[in-house]
Design an enzyme around this catalytic site. Structure first.
Site, PDB file in Angstrom:
ATOM      1  N   ASN A 150      34.947  37.347  72.982  1.00  0.00           N
ATOM      2  CA  ASN A 150      35.002  38.743  72.566  1.00  0.00           C
ATOM      3  C   ASN A 150      35.933  39.503  73.507  1.00  0.00           C
ATOM      4  O   ASN A 150      35.965  39.243  74.702  1.00  0.00           O
ATOM      5  CB  ASN A 150      33.617  39.392  72.594  1.00  0.00           C
ATOM      6  CG  ASN A 150      33.651  40.760  71.923  1.00  0.00           C
ATOM      7  OD1 ASN A 150      33.799  40.847  70.703  1.00  0.00           O
ATOM      8  ND2 ASN A 150      33.563  41.823  72.713  1.00  0.00           N
ATOM      9  N   TYR A 179      36.465  48.844  77.368  1.00  0.00           N
ATOM     10  CA  TYR A 179      35.355  49.631  77.903  1.00  0.00           C
ATOM     11  C   TYR A 179      35.767  50.156  79.272  1.00  0.00           C
ATOM     12  O   TYR A 179      36.226  49.382  80.116  1.00  0.00           O
ATOM     13  CB  TYR A 179      34.082  48.787  78.072  1.00  0.00           C
ATOM     14  CG  TYR A 179      33.888  47.710  77.028  1.00  0.00           C
ATOM     15  CD1 TYR A 179      33.368  48.006  75.776  1.00  0.00           C
ATOM     16  CD2 TYR A 179      34.240  46.391  77.306  1.00  0.00           C
ATOM     17  CE1 TYR A 179      33.201  46.999  74.820  1.00  0.00           C
ATOM     18  CE2 TYR A 179      34.073  45.389  76.360  1.00  0.00           C
ATOM     19  CZ  TYR A 179      33.556  45.703  75.120  1.00  0.00           C
ATOM     20  OH  TYR A 179      33.399  44.705  74.184  1.00  0.00           O
ATOM     21  N   ARG A 180      35.597  51.437  79.502  1.00  0.00           N
ATOM     22  CA  ARG A 180      36.009  52.019  80.775  1.00  0.00           C
ATOM     23  C   ARG A 180      35.219  51.407  81.922  1.00  0.00           C
ATOM     24  O   ARG A 180      34.066  50.974  81.747  1.00  0.00           O
ATOM     25  CB  ARG A 180      35.811  53.520  80.743  1.00  0.00           C
ATOM     26  CG  ARG A 180      34.345  53.898  80.741  1.00  0.00           C
ATOM     27  CD  ARG A 180      34.174  55.382  81.018  1.00  0.00           C
ATOM     28  NE  ARG A 180      32.781  55.719  81.124  1.00  0.00           N
ATOM     29  CZ  ARG A 180      32.131  56.487  80.240  1.00  0.00           C
ATOM     30  NH1 ARG A 180      32.747  56.967  79.180  1.00  0.00           N
ATOM     31  NH2 ARG A 180      30.862  56.768  80.437  1.00  0.00           N
ATOM     32  N   TRP A 211      29.484  49.137  78.751  1.00  0.00           N
ATOM     33  CA  TRP A 211      29.208  48.463  77.481  1.00  0.00           C
ATOM     34  C   TRP A 211      28.194  49.287  76.697  1.00  0.00           C
ATOM     35  O   TRP A 211      26.981  49.211  76.972  1.00  0.00           O
ATOM     36  CB  TRP A 211      28.597  47.081  77.762  1.00  0.00           C
ATOM     37  CG  TRP A 211      29.600  45.995  77.993  1.00  0.00           C
ATOM     38  CD1 TRP A 211      30.814  45.834  77.415  1.00  0.00           C
ATOM     39  CD2 TRP A 211      29.412  44.850  78.868  1.00  0.00           C
ATOM     40  NE1 TRP A 211      31.410  44.675  77.869  1.00  0.00           N
ATOM     41  CE2 TRP A 211      30.569  44.054  78.745  1.00  0.00           C
ATOM     42  CE3 TRP A 211      28.384  44.429  79.711  1.00  0.00           C
ATOM     43  CZ2 TRP A 211      30.734  42.863  79.452  1.00  0.00           C
ATOM     44  CZ3 TRP A 211      28.549  43.247  80.408  1.00  0.00           C
ATOM     45  CH2 TRP A 211      29.709  42.475  80.275  1.00  0.00           C
ATOM     46  N   GLU A 258      39.118  39.011  68.929  1.00  0.00           N
ATOM     47  CA  GLU A 258      40.129  40.066  68.828  1.00  0.00           C
ATOM     48  C   GLU A 258      41.539  39.538  69.103  1.00  0.00           C
ATOM     49  O   GLU A 258      42.520  40.066  68.569  1.00  0.00           O
ATOM     50  CB  GLU A 258      39.799  41.222  69.778  1.00  0.00           C
ATOM     51  CG  GLU A 258      38.698  42.177  69.286  1.00  0.00           C
ATOM     52  CD  GLU A 258      37.272  41.682  69.478  1.00  0.00           C
ATOM     53  OE1 GLU A 258      37.076  40.568  70.022  1.00  0.00           O
ATOM     54  OE2 GLU A 258      36.332  42.401  69.077  1.00  0.00           O
ATOM     55  N   ASP A 265      34.816  62.549  78.551  1.00  0.00           N
ATOM     56  CA  ASP A 265      34.946  61.541  77.501  1.00  0.00           C
ATOM     57  C   ASP A 265      35.732  62.015  76.282  1.00  0.00           C
ATOM     58  O   ASP A 265      36.096  63.181  76.179  1.00  0.00           O
ATOM     59  CB  ASP A 265      33.543  61.078  77.079  1.00  0.00           C
ATOM     60  CG  ASP A 265      33.474  59.571  76.955  1.00  0.00           C
ATOM     61  OD1 ASP A 265      34.393  58.992  76.371  1.00  0.00           O
ATOM     62  OD2 ASP A 265      32.501  58.987  77.455  1.00  0.00           O
TER      63      ASP A 265
END
Ligand SMILES: Cc1cc2nc3c(=O)[nH]c(=O)nc-3n(C[C@H](O)[C@H](O)[C@H](O)COP(=O)(O)O)c2cc1C
Ligand SMILES: [Mn+2]
Length: 504
Positions: A171, A175-176, A189, A232, A281
């Site tokens: 996967n 994600y920051r 996550w 991906e 964000d």
């Protein structure tokens, strides 16, 4: 279709040739200053920026590589984002071949899928420099602190690689990662994400590799909402028309892109969490601190003179708008596979993508709009959408003025508004309870007798004959228009379909 860039450097060279990149050699501070510079550039549709002199680091920082529709299309080697969808749609709509020509064409398509699988190679420039043990030091990188309320710098454009401990399927997600110390970050996550599912399935700990500085299509693919069992990097290979090349990482049992600028390797222990955030964000608000897993680095590998990629999210519009728009376009054919009556859809950037979906449908029975609302609330990440607005096929979902007109004109709030509830985005601060709350569906389609309304009036349309006449004669009138219009933007599809929901 032009070949998409092979790696980040190839991409930077392309941007530069196309006048889409500015190199900044003045010293700039990764603490807030870059955000403010970039914000002004993003909001004016300006170029990608390569900061070559970032305070405290030897590495240049690339930002705003995706900040306009033109650059996002250039990344994929297409004229318009819709052209990518066309290729994918072609593949999805493959039927059993009828003739020899079709058979050959079909085989070519299947070959393009087979060729999309990542390819293992023995070595790559990402291992030019290998830092492990005491040499692991995130302070080397020009990591940005994005907004004044952020407690620390955040890595913002990573491709985080894990393997499902049960199936071994890879996967990749974006994600920051909040920097905790020179060898540690948090891993953001969110609850609905595949990355988190891999972590939850792990026994004791999970190995993680983080690739930074990829060719733009592979970087994009980390943000794509694919079903859990699809790698991906395979999507990246398909979209590039060339497989992603992977090398074995140095300290973890994972493969990483051979030409990444930087790779962070390490592990996450199942029971070790820390208080991540707050973080300015993409909702436009700071997300509140919340426990997230702790990522402990075992190695950093790099190309020589590695370039560090970054992105800033915040109150929309920001650079990530175009990553989102790419997803919106690329996934339309896949959505149509499941819900074929969908003509088009739009996720407004100002709705932070999960707040609003506008969808146009070929309506053919009473309650069809409500059927489509429920379909969307049951479809992958779209299931988190807070509001769904359904319009008829002739409405341009990307023209918010036309959508507003349609909702205003066609909605009886008492009859056409569906209030329900369901799962909501991890970051949505509006619901009383995190993750779960209200949803609204607005049916702005034309109604008919079968739905118990009185006769629906006709939309006003000029006749095609008069339009053609005026087109022909336009130059005779001597009227210069500030914006060119050919009068075809409205009424492309006449609302004749309506008859099917009226009796007779
Ligand atoms: C710039 C950017 C930052 C993102 N940050 C996060 C994040 O911090 N946490 C998260 O769960 N998703 C984040 N996302 C969304 C995920 O990348 C996206 O949902 C992706 O599909 C997740 O992959 P997965 O489903 O394979 O886990 C971000 C997306 C973008 C474009
Ligand atoms: Mn995934």
């Amino acid at each position: 279709m032009a070949t998409p860039p092979a790696d980040l450097r190839d991409w930077i060279a392309l941007l530069e040739r196309e006048g889409e990149l500015v190199r900044v050699d003045t010293e700039v501070d990764p603490d807030l200053e870059i955000t403010e510079i970039n914000d002004r550039v993003v909001k004016s549709g300006g170029p990608a920026l390569l900061f070559e002199n970032v305070k405290g680091s030897r590495h240049p920082l690339l930002i705003n590589q995706f900040g306009t529709e033109r650059r996002m299309s250039m990344a994929f080697g297409v004229e318009r984002l819709d052209d990518i969808a066309a290729r994918l749609g072609d593949l999805l709509e493959m039927q059993p071949p009828q003739s020899l020509v079709e058979k050959v064409r079909g085989l070519k398509k299947l070959k393009s899928i087979a060729d999309s699988r990542p390819r293992s190679v023995r070595s790559g420039p990402v291992h030019d420099v290998v830092l492990s043990g005491d040499d692991v030091d995130l302070d080397l990188l020009p990591i940005q602190r994005c907004w004044p309320g952020d407690p620390a710098p955040f890595i913002t454009l990573p491709a985080v690689i894990t393997k499902d401990p049960r199936t071994g399927v890879r996967n990749v997600g974006m994600y920051r990662m909040q920097k905790v110390d020179p060898k540690t970050t948090y891993m953001h996550w969110q609850i609905h994400k595949d990355g988190r599912a891999d972590y939850l399935a792990a026994d004791g700990k999970i190995e993680v590799a983080v690739a930074l500085g990829l060719d733009p299509v592979t970087a994009y693919s980390a943000s794509a909402p694919l079903p859990k069992h699809i790698d991906e990097f395979m999507l990246a290979g398909f979209l590039r028309g060339e497989a992603v090349e992977l090398v074995q990482a140095k300290t973890v049992d994972l493969e990483v892109p051979a030409n990444a600028e930087i790779v962070l390797e390490g592990t996450i222990e199942k029971d070790e969490v820390g208080l991540e955030g707050p973080f300015g964000d993409h909702t436009g608000y700071y997300t509140a601190p919340e426990p997230f897993p702790v990522f402990r680095l075992s190695a950093i590998t790099m190309r020589r003179d590695a370039i560090y990629p970054s992105i800033v999210v915040g109150r929309p519009p920001q650079e990530d708008a175009w990553l989102g728009k790419a997803t919106e376009r690329i996934f339309l054919p896949a959505i149509r596979m499941t819900v074929p009556e969908i003509v088009d859809y739009d996720l407004p950037v100002s709705g932070a993508f999960h707040n609003c979906v506008i969808v146009s449908i070929r309506k053919s029975f009473p309650g069809h709009a409500q059927k489509v609302m429920h379909a969307i609330w049951g479809l992958g990440m779209l299931s988190l959408s807070k509001s769904v607005v359904v319009v008829d096929e002739w409405v341009d979902v990307h023209d918010y003025g036309e959508v507003f007109f349609t909702v205003g004109a066609n909605v009886d709030p008492k009859r056409d508004v569906l209030l329900t509830e369901g799962p909501l985005d991890h970051l949505d601060h509006a619901p009383t309870q995190q993750f779960y709350g209200g949803k609204i569906g607005i049916d702005a389609t034309h109604k008919g007798e079968l739905e118990g309304t009185r006769e629906w009036p006709e939309l006003i349309e000029m006749t095609p004959e008069v339009r053609a006449l005026v087109d022909r004669r336009w130059s005779e009138y001597g009227i210069a228009l500030p914006i060119e219009t050919n009068g075809t933007s409205r009424g492309r599809i006449l609302p004749g379909k309506l008859r099917s929901i009226r009796r007779g």
